[in-house]
Design a protein around this motif. Structure first.
Motif, PDB file in Angstrom:
ATOM      1  N   THR A  54      25.541  32.402  32.215  1.00 23.72           N
ATOM      2  CA  THR A  54      26.811  31.929  31.669  1.00 23.72           C
ATOM      3  C   THR A  54      27.965  32.300  32.589  1.00 23.72           C
ATOM      4  O   THR A  54      28.854  31.476  32.859  1.00 23.72           O
ATOM      5  CB  THR A  54      27.054  32.529  30.271  1.00 23.72           C
ATOM      6  N   PHE A  55      27.957  33.550  33.068  1.00 20.86           N
ATOM      7  CA  PHE A  55      28.999  34.004  33.987  1.00 20.86           C
ATOM      8  C   PHE A  55      29.002  33.161  35.262  1.00 20.86           C
ATOM      9  O   PHE A  55      30.059  32.709  35.721  1.00 20.86           O
ATOM     10  CB  PHE A  55      28.787  35.478  34.334  1.00 20.86           C
ATOM     11  N   SER A  56      27.827  32.959  35.835  1.00 19.77           N
ATOM     12  CA  SER A  56      27.733  32.226  37.099  1.00 19.77           C
ATOM     13  C   SER A  56      28.236  30.798  36.954  1.00 19.77           C
ATOM     14  O   SER A  56      28.954  30.283  37.825  1.00 19.77           O
ATOM     15  CB  SER A  56      26.286  32.230  37.602  1.00 19.77           C
TER      16      SER A  56
ATOM     17  N   THR B  26      40.136  44.285  43.861  1.00 19.73           N
ATOM     18  CA  THR B  26      40.696  43.825  42.588  1.00 19.73           C
ATOM     19  C   THR B  26      39.734  44.064  41.435  1.00 19.73           C
ATOM     20  O   THR B  26      40.127  44.562  40.367  1.00 19.73           O
ATOM     21  CB  THR B  26      41.041  42.332  42.666  1.00 19.73           C
ATOM     22  N   ILE B  27      38.463  43.736  41.643  1.00 19.47           N
ATOM     23  CA  ILE B  27      37.470  43.937  40.586  1.00 19.47           C
ATOM     24  C   ILE B  27      37.269  45.427  40.315  1.00 19.47           C
ATOM     25  O   ILE B  27      37.080  45.850  39.159  1.00 19.47           O
ATOM     26  CB  ILE B  27      36.143  43.250  40.968  1.00 19.47           C
TER      27      ILE B  27
ATOM     28  N   CYS C  14      41.059  40.270  34.833  1.00 22.16           N
ATOM     29  CA  CYS C  14      41.258  41.122  33.651  1.00 22.16           C
ATOM     30  C   CYS C  14      40.877  40.396  32.367  1.00 22.16           C
ATOM     31  O   CYS C  14      40.388  41.007  31.411  1.00 22.16           O
ATOM     32  CB  CYS C  14      42.720  41.584  33.578  1.00 22.16           C
ATOM     33  N   ALA C  15      41.096  39.093  32.328  1.00 18.74           N
ATOM     34  CA  ALA C  15      40.780  38.323  31.128  1.00 18.74           C
ATOM     35  C   ALA C  15      39.352  37.804  31.124  1.00 18.74           C
ATOM     36  O   ALA C  15      38.733  37.668  30.060  1.00 18.74           O
ATOM     37  CB  ALA C  15      41.756  37.143  31.002  1.00 18.74           C
ATOM     38  N   PHE C  16      38.810  37.542  32.310  1.00 19.75           N
ATOM     39  CA  PHE C  16      37.524  36.844  32.423  1.00 19.75           C
ATOM     40  C   PHE C  16      36.333  37.801  32.428  1.00 19.75           C
ATOM     41  O   PHE C  16      35.375  37.617  31.657  1.00 19.75           O
ATOM     42  CB  PHE C  16      37.538  36.002  33.700  1.00 19.75           C
ATOM     43  N   LEU C  17      36.367  38.801  33.273  1.00 17.87           N
ATOM     44  CA  LEU C  17      35.185  39.646  33.479  1.00 17.87           C
ATOM     45  C   LEU C  17      34.754  40.437  32.248  1.00 17.87           C
ATOM     46  O   LEU C  17      33.543  40.511  31.966  1.00 17.87           O
ATOM     47  CB  LEU C  17      35.422  40.592  34.665  1.00 17.87           C
TER      48      LEU C  17
ATOM     49  N   MET D  64      28.478  41.221  38.824  1.00 15.86           N
ATOM     50  CA  MET D  64      29.388  40.086  38.754  1.00 15.86           C
ATOM     51  C   MET D  64      30.077  39.855  40.092  1.00 15.86           C
ATOM     52  O   MET D  64      30.284  38.703  40.510  1.00 15.86           O
ATOM     53  CB  MET D  64      30.405  40.293  37.631  1.00 15.86           C
ATOM     54  N   TYR D  65      30.436  40.940  40.788  1.00 17.95           N
ATOM     55  CA  TYR D  65      31.087  40.777  42.089  1.00 17.95           C
ATOM     56  C   TYR D  65      30.140  40.131  43.101  1.00 17.95           C
ATOM     57  O   TYR D  65      30.527  39.202  43.822  1.00 17.95           O
ATOM     58  CB  TYR D  65      31.565  42.124  42.628  1.00 17.95           C
TER      59      TYR D  65
END
Length: 210
Positions: A8-10, A53-54, A134-137, A154-155
Motif C-alpha cells: 500500500t505504501f509503495s 527529513t525522514i 509528517c502526514a504520510f509516513l 519506507m525510506y
C-alpha cells in the motif's frame, strides 16, 4: 513492515512521485546537461536530503518544526528564494541545455559535487516535503514494531521508487531532447524550464504548515 502495508505504501508513494516537482525538474535538467553522471549526482543529493527529513520525522523533529511558525516561515522563504534563483540563472545563463550523448564531456568532480549540493538544497529547503512526510509516513507504522526499522524500510522503498520515476522522466526527456538539439525550440525549452523553477518558487510561498 507487513507485506500489505508495504504494498500500500509503495503504490501510494509511486502515485505521489509521478507528479513532477522541483526535484524531478532539476534531475531532468541535469541529465540533459551533464548526462548520466548529472542525473546520478542529482539523485544522490535529493535522496540524502530525504534521508535527513525522514530521520527528523522519525525523531519528532519534523512535527516540532511545523508547529513553530517562525521556523517554518524561514524554511519556506529559503526554499522559494533558492528555486527562484535557479530559475533566473536558467533564464539568464548562456549555453544550450541539451547536448547529444556523444558530445557530453566527462563531468569534473567539482561540478558533480556542485550538482549534488544543489539538489540537496532544493530538496532540504522545501517545507512541502517535510509536511508531506509528517502526514504520510505515520499512516503506515505498525504498533509494537521498531519505529526506526519501519522508517528505514519506507525510506529504502521510496528511494527505489524515486530512482525509477526520475529515470523514466530523464529517458523520456532525453529522447525528446535529441529531436530538439538542432532546433530553435532548444532555447525555448531552456527558458521554459527556468520559468518553471520560478513558478515553483512563487507557489512555494503559499505553502502552509496546516
Amino acid at each position: 513492515m507487513a507485506l500489505h502495508l508495504w504494498l500500500t505504501f509503495s503504490f501510494a508513494y509511486l502515485l505521489t512521485s509521478l507528479i513532477p516537482g522541483p526535484n524531478v525538474l532539476l534531475t531532468v535538467r541535469n541529465a540533459l546537461r551533464y548526462g548520466p553522471s548529472g542525473m546520478g549526482m542529482t539523485l544522490f543529493g535529493n535522496l540524502t536530503a530525504q534521508l535527513l527529513t525522514i530521520t527528523a520525522v522519525a525523531m519528532g523533529v519534523g512535527a516540532l518544526l511545523i508547529s513553530l511558525p517562525t521556523a517554518f516561515l524561514v524554511l519556506k522563504l529559503a526554499g522559494a528564494a533558492y528555486l527562484i534563483y535557479l530559475g533566473l540563472r536558467q533564464l539568464l545563463g548562456k549555453g544550450a541545455p541539451i547536448a547529444p550523448t556523444a558530445q557530453l564531456a566527462a563531468t569534473p568532480p567539482q561540478t558533480q559535487w556542485r550538482i549534488a549540493v544543489e539538489a540537496f538544497l532544493v530538496s532540504a529547503s522545501n517545507p512541502k516535503t517535510l509536511v508531506f512526510f509528517c502526514a504520510f509516513l505515520p499512516q503506515f507504522l505498525e504498533p509494537g514494531r521498531p519505529i526506526f526499522g519501519q522508517f528505514a524500510a519506507m525510506y529504502l522503498s521510496g528511494s527505489l521508487i524515486v530512482c525509477l520515476v526520475h529515470s523514466f522522466y530523464c529517458f523520456t526527456a532525453w529522447r525528446f531532447g535529441l529531436r530538439l538539439k538542432a532546433s530553435p525550440l532548444a532555447a525555448w525549452f531552456k527558458r521554459a524550464s527556468g520559468a518553471l523553477f520560478i513558478g515553483l518558487g512563487v507557489r512555494l510561498l503559499n505553502t502552509r504548515a496546516v
